[in-house]
Write an enzyme that holds these catalytic residues in place. Structure first.
Site, short mmCIF file in Angstrom:
data_model
loop_
_atom_site.label_atom_id
_atom_site.label_comp_id
_atom_site.label_asym_id
_atom_site.label_seq_id
_atom_site.Cartn_x
_atom_site.Cartn_y
_atom_site.Cartn_z
N GLN A 48 -18.94 -11.05 -17.93
CA GLN A 48 -19.34 -12.28 -17.21
C GLN A 48 -19.47 -12.06 -15.70
OE1 GLN A 48 -16.21 -14.83 -19.24
NE2 GLN A 48 -17.94 -16.24 -19.17
N CYS A 85 -17.11 -22.47 -21.39
CA CYS A 85 -17.32 -21.06 -21.05
C CYS A 85 -17.98 -21.02 -19.68
CB CYS A 85 -18.22 -20.40 -22.09
SG CYS A 85 -18.53 -18.66 -21.76
N LEU A 86 -17.46 -20.17 -18.80
CA LEU A 86 -18.01 -20.10 -17.44
C LEU A 86 -19.50 -19.74 -17.44
CD1 LEU A 86 -15.11 -18.28 -15.52
CD2 LEU A 86 -15.68 -20.71 -15.47
N HIS A 127 -11.81 -16.25 -27.75
CA HIS A 127 -13.08 -16.47 -27.05
C HIS A 127 -13.39 -15.29 -26.12
CE1 HIS A 127 -15.87 -19.34 -24.73
NE2 HIS A 127 -15.80 -18.27 -23.96
N GLU A 128 -12.39 -14.88 -25.33
CA GLU A 128 -12.63 -13.80 -24.36
C GLU A 128 -12.82 -12.44 -25.05
OE1 GLU A 128 -13.44 -14.88 -21.59
OE2 GLU A 128 -12.49 -16.83 -21.70
N HIS A 131 -16.27 -12.03 -26.21
CA HIS A 131 -17.21 -11.66 -25.14
C HIS A 131 -17.38 -10.13 -25.05
CE1 HIS A 131 -18.56 -15.10 -22.82
NE2 HIS A 131 -17.35 -15.62 -22.77
CO CO Z 1 -16.74 -17.53 -22.26
#
Ligand code: CO
Length: 166
Positions: A48, A85-86, A127-128, A131
């Site tokens: 990210q 989510c960012l 979640h992370e 990614h």
């Molecule tokens: Co996210």
């Protein structure tokens, strides 16, 4: 350092294992912390911020949990939580994930750590970690729900921010 937004292709790549626990790793971690707190997120993964490495940082309100090369060893139960989510400002989705997880990782010195989590932390962890394999939370919802989101996703792609970001 800026946050990488959907649909940037880097978010779909499989990240590489961290092998060197050096200053460059520390720098990446500091950059990620910076973005995480600037954006007021609960978690962030290295892709990210444009770095293809297996690094995640989570902060659910206590202190930052920095995990290098995290791996889920065990999953138990199911639970639904609303996630943001960012990389998807303004989008919040109810996602079903394991209720409890056991995770193995390394700290920034390369030492092995193990943790078990429940509740919000479990969801952020899953979640992370997703990614790092190019898996995004929109992959976890049905096609109809995704179709309903199409306009919001398009706005993110165009760089429009109509709602409060997560
Ligand atoms: Co996210």
């Amino acid at each position: 350092m800026e946050i990488i937004l959907y649909p940037n292709k880097i978010l779909r790549e499989k990240c590489d294992e961290v092998k060197e626990f050096d200053q460059s790793l520390d720098r990446t971690v500091l950059d990620m912390l910076d973005v995480l707190y600037k954006k007021n997120g609960a978690g962030i993964a290295a892709p990210q911020v444009g770095i293809k490495k297996r690094i995640i940082i989570i902060d659910t309100g206590k202190s930052p949990l920095i995990l290098i090369n995290p791996r889920i060893l065990k999953k138990e139960g199911k639970e639904t939580f609303e996630e943001g989510c960012l990389s998807f400002p303004g989008i919040f989705l109810k996602i079903k994930r394991a209720k409890k997880v056991k995770v193995e990782a390394q700290n920034t010195k390369g030492e092995k750590i193990e943790l078990e989590a429940e509740g919000l932390l479990t969801h952020v962890l899953q979640h992370e970690i997703d990614h790092l394999d190019g898996i995004l939370f929109i992959d976890k919802i049905g096609f109809f729900k995704r179709w309903q989101l199409r306009r919001k996703l398009k706005n993110i792609a165009k760089g429009k921010k109509s709602e409060k970001s997560s």
